[in-house]
Structure formats: structure tokens, C-alpha cells
Design a protein around this motif. Structure first.
Motif, short mmCIF file in Angstrom:
data_model
loop_
_atom_site.label_atom_id
_atom_site.label_comp_id
_atom_site.label_asym_id
_atom_site.label_seq_id
_atom_site.Cartn_x
_atom_site.Cartn_y
_atom_site.Cartn_z
N ALA A 9 41.32 28.17 36.01
CA ALA A 9 41.52 29.36 35.18
C ALA A 9 40.65 30.53 35.65
O ALA A 9 41.14 31.66 35.81
N GLU A 10 39.35 30.29 35.86
CA GLU A 10 38.46 31.39 36.23
C GLU A 10 38.58 31.75 37.70
O GLU A 10 38.72 32.93 38.06
N HIS A 11 38.52 30.76 38.58
CA HIS A 11 38.55 31.05 40.00
C HIS A 11 39.92 31.54 40.46
O HIS A 11 40.02 32.25 41.46
N GLY A 12 40.97 31.14 39.74
CA GLY A 12 42.29 31.66 40.07
C GLY A 12 42.34 33.17 39.88
O GLY A 12 42.95 33.90 40.67
N MET A 13 41.68 33.64 38.84
CA MET A 13 41.57 35.08 38.61
C MET A 13 40.78 35.74 39.74
O MET A 13 41.18 36.78 40.28
N LEU A 14 39.69 35.13 40.12
CA LEU A 14 38.82 35.68 41.16
C LEU A 14 39.53 35.75 42.51
O LEU A 14 39.43 36.74 43.23
N ASN A 15 40.25 34.69 42.85
CA ASN A 15 40.81 34.57 44.19
C ASN A 15 42.19 35.21 44.36
O ASN A 15 42.55 35.62 45.47
#
Length: 392
Positions: A225-231
């Protein structure tokens, strides 16, 4: 250690850790910001971009799996400085090479060492700041957020070519050198000796305790959820929403800027509400805003979700300390977070194929779905601790 020396030591720790966390925040945001430039410079497909991200999370897996045990077995300061030296070497690889495979090696080292340093700071802080560890941890994550959000906004608007990549990695190497010299003066308590019989007893207990598997799943889903946003948000914004790269980077910066502000504003609530209830409350609010922002297209709601995501990850890491014996917290933290990084590796490796087949608009819906799933899992598993406001 006298009171005066302790105060000086705390000051050194706060300054050194804060400088390093700013650098780590910038470093962690670079993959998403430079994804389009990497694609052009190395003539990559979406699959090639996925490989860069997957390799970086493979670094997380390897470093955390070994690093947690190292922190529990040898002098913490030597281990920490060793991890920092590896991260600095990765910056040199980026700075001195112009090759796709060298980039992959650098990503493996940089992201593995960055996550290990991040986790180590979270676990070391209570030994140095015994009276207010939750507050200090979240303040340090606040400084990391300054690096992440500031880097996304400033670098996202100014970096137009591969030369910008070189310049940024050169600055990060300088930050690493400065942090190294400061932390070199720091006194970090040793992990101490643990009797063999006690180790054996705890080892048998851990083998029969499957809670760590549950924690792996919870961490892993949150990472998506979080890293998908980042990447992936910048390329999602440009391809699916038709935004200019700078505008897409600004929306992502607002999300992580919210995380930055939230860690400073909400950190006192963690001590008041206690660890598990805090995670539950902020997860529910984050999931609602995250999903509403993506599904409705109201990106301001997505940006607001970052504010409430702010305390989730650092407090999750602290939650591990509530579940395991202090003498093995580093080992278990390394085990849980490293194995959970397999979710990142697998997801980011296949996401490029998913995006190519379904389009970035549909594929990005995975991110809010992962946030909802994380919230449901955490509340179901720890509902007793949440209702009883348990912290220990």
C-alpha cells in the motif's frame, strides 16, 4: 555515564540520526522520481522498471535477515556504522557508473542498507532516549519525511536528465559522510551477552510461535500500500491521469508531506492511546481516505491519507518490541521485516506486467485495496489489545 554526558550523547544521537534520516528519505524516493528518466536513458520497458524496484526490495530481504542478528550479537555502534558505510558505497556506485546492471547493484545495496539503518535507529532509540522513545522515533521519522517529501517535490521538478541523478547521489554521499562522522562520537549501549541456555529456551519458544508469520503478512500488505504509492504514483499520474511529471510528483509529495507533518503532530497520541489502538485508529482513517481518493479521482483526499498513514510504520516496528523478549527484538524485527519484503519483491516484479496488460488506471487500484486489507487484518488479529488499550 553521568547526567551531563548522557545529555551530550542524546544530542549527538538526535543530530546524527536526524541528518541521516533526511538522507535516507531522499534516497528512498529516488526510484519513483527518476523512473521516467531511467526508462528513457536505459531504453527500459515497464518490466525493466519493475526489475529495478524488485531488486531493491531483494536488498531489503537480504540485509534485514542478516542485519537483525548482527545487531543482537555484536557491538551496536560498529554494526550501525558498517551498515552506513554500505549505503555510502551504493551512492558511489550511482555517482561513478552509467550502466543498467550497476544501477541494479546499487539499488540492492542502497535500499537494503537504508531499510536496515531505518529499522536500527527505531530499535536503538529506546536505549538512548529511555523516557520518551515513541516521541523521538516519530520525530526522527518526521525528519525522514522531510527528505522524502522535499526530495519528491524539489527533485521531481528540477531533475530532467541523467545528470540530475548523478548530482543528487553526490549530495547523498556527502550527507552520509557527515552523519558517519557525527555518529562516530556516539555511545550506543551494547546488546549484551545472553546465556546459551536462555538462547536455547527462547529459540524453542520462537519456533512454536507463529505470530511472526501473521506479522509478516501484516507488514507485507502494508508495504504494498505505501511503497506502491512511492514507486508507481508518478508514472500512474502521467500515464493514467494525464498529469505532467512535475504535477504528479507534487501530489506524491503532498502524500508524503502529510506523513511528515503527521509524525510530528500525532506522535504524542501514540503514548496516550498506546501502540495497538493507535495503529488501528489511524489505519481505518487512512484506508477510507486512500480508497476514496483513488476511486473518486479526488487526489486531495489521497494526499490527506498520507497525514494519517504517518505513524503506522514506525509504530508497527515498535509493536514488535511489545510482542517479543527485548534480547531478541532486533532478530525478530529483522526476520519479520525482511520476509515481509518478499511481498514488495513479488508485487513490484509483476506489477509492470499487470500495468501493461490492464493499464495503469486499473492496476493502481491494487494500492488502496492493499491498505483496506492491512487494516482489516490488523484489527482482526489484535482486536483484544485494541479494545483493552494494551501496550505491553
Amino acid at each position: 555515564m553521568g547526567a551531563r554526558m548522557e545529555k551530550s550523547n542524546r544530542r549527538i544521537a538526535l543530530i546524527g540520526f536526524a541528518i541521516l534520516m533526511v538522507g535516507l528519505g531522499i534516497s528512498d524516493s529516488l526510484r519513483g522520481i527518476f523512473s521516467g528518466i531511467f526508462q528513457t536513458h536505459f531504453a527500459l520497458t515497464a518490466k525493466g522498471l519493475s526489475t529495478i524496484i524488485a531488486v531493491s526490495y531483494a536488498g531489503n530481504l537480504c540485509f534485514l535477515l542478516a542485519g537483525g542478528r548482527i545487531m543482537d550479537k555484536i557491538d551496536r555502534k560498529k554494526a550501525f556504522l558498517g551498515f552506513l558505510a554500505v549505503w555510502m558505497c551504493a551512492m558511489l556506485v550511482f555517482l561513478l557508473t552509467d550502466n543498467y546492471y550497476a544501477l541494479l547493484v546499487g539499488m540492492f545495496l542502497a535500499m537494503g542498507a537504508s531499510t536496515l539503518l531505518n529499522t536500527s535507529i527505531t530499535l536503538i532509540t529506546p536505549f538512548i532516549f529511555a523516557t520518551s522513545p515513541a516521541m523521538i522515533v516519530n520525530v526522527l521519522f518526521f525528519t525522514q519525511g522531510i527528505g522524502t517529501s522535499g526530495g519528491q517535490s524539489l527533485i521531481g521538478n528540477l531533475a530532467n536528465d541523467f545528470g540530475g541523478w548523478k548530482a543528487v547521489t553526490g549530495v547523498l554521499f556527502a550527507i552520509g559522510v557527515l552523519a558517519f562522522l557525527i555518529i562516530l562520537k556516539l555511545q550506543i549501549p551494547d546488546s549484551g551477552e545472553v546465556k546459551k541456555a536462555e538462547k536455547d529456551r527462547q529459540g524453542r519458544k520462537m519456533k512454536g510461535n507463529y505470530l511472526w508469520i501473521v506479522m509478516v503478512v501484516i507488514f507485507g500488505v502494508y508495504f504494498i500500500a505505501e511503497h506502491g504509492m512511492l514507486n508507481w504514483f508518478v508514472i500512474y499520474g502521467t500515464n493514467a491521469l494525464g498529469l505532467e511529471q512535475g504535477k504528479a510528483a507534487n501530489y506524491m509529495a503532498l502524500f508524503f508531506g502529510g506523513m511528515t507533518v503527521g509524525r510530528l503532530v500525532f506522535s504524542p497520541l501514540v503514548d496516550r492511546l498506546k501502540v495497538f489502538p493507535s495503529i488501528a485508529l489511524f489505519s481505518v482513517i487512512s484506508a477510507v481516505l486512500y480508497a476514496a481518493g483513488i476511486f473518486s479521482g479526488a487526489l486531495w483526499m489521497l494526499s490527506l491519507a498520507g497525514l494519517f498513514c504517518s505513524i503506522i510504520y514506525p509504530t508497527l516496528v515498535m509493536a514488535i518490541g511489545r510482542l517479543y523478549d527485548p534480547s531478541q527484538v532486533s532478530t525478530m524485527s529483522g526476520l519479520i521485516i525482511s520476509v515481509a519484503s518478499l511481498f514488495d519483491i513479488g508485487f513490484n516484479y509483476i506489477y509492470g506486467d499487470i500495468a501493461e496488460k490492464t493499464g495503469y488506471g486499473r492496476s493502481f487500484l491494487i494500492m488502496p485495496a492493499a491498505m483496506i486489507l492491512f487494516t482489516l487484518l490488523f484489527v482482526l488479529v489484535f482486536h483484544k489489545r485494541i479494545l483493552n488499550r494494551e501496550q505491553a
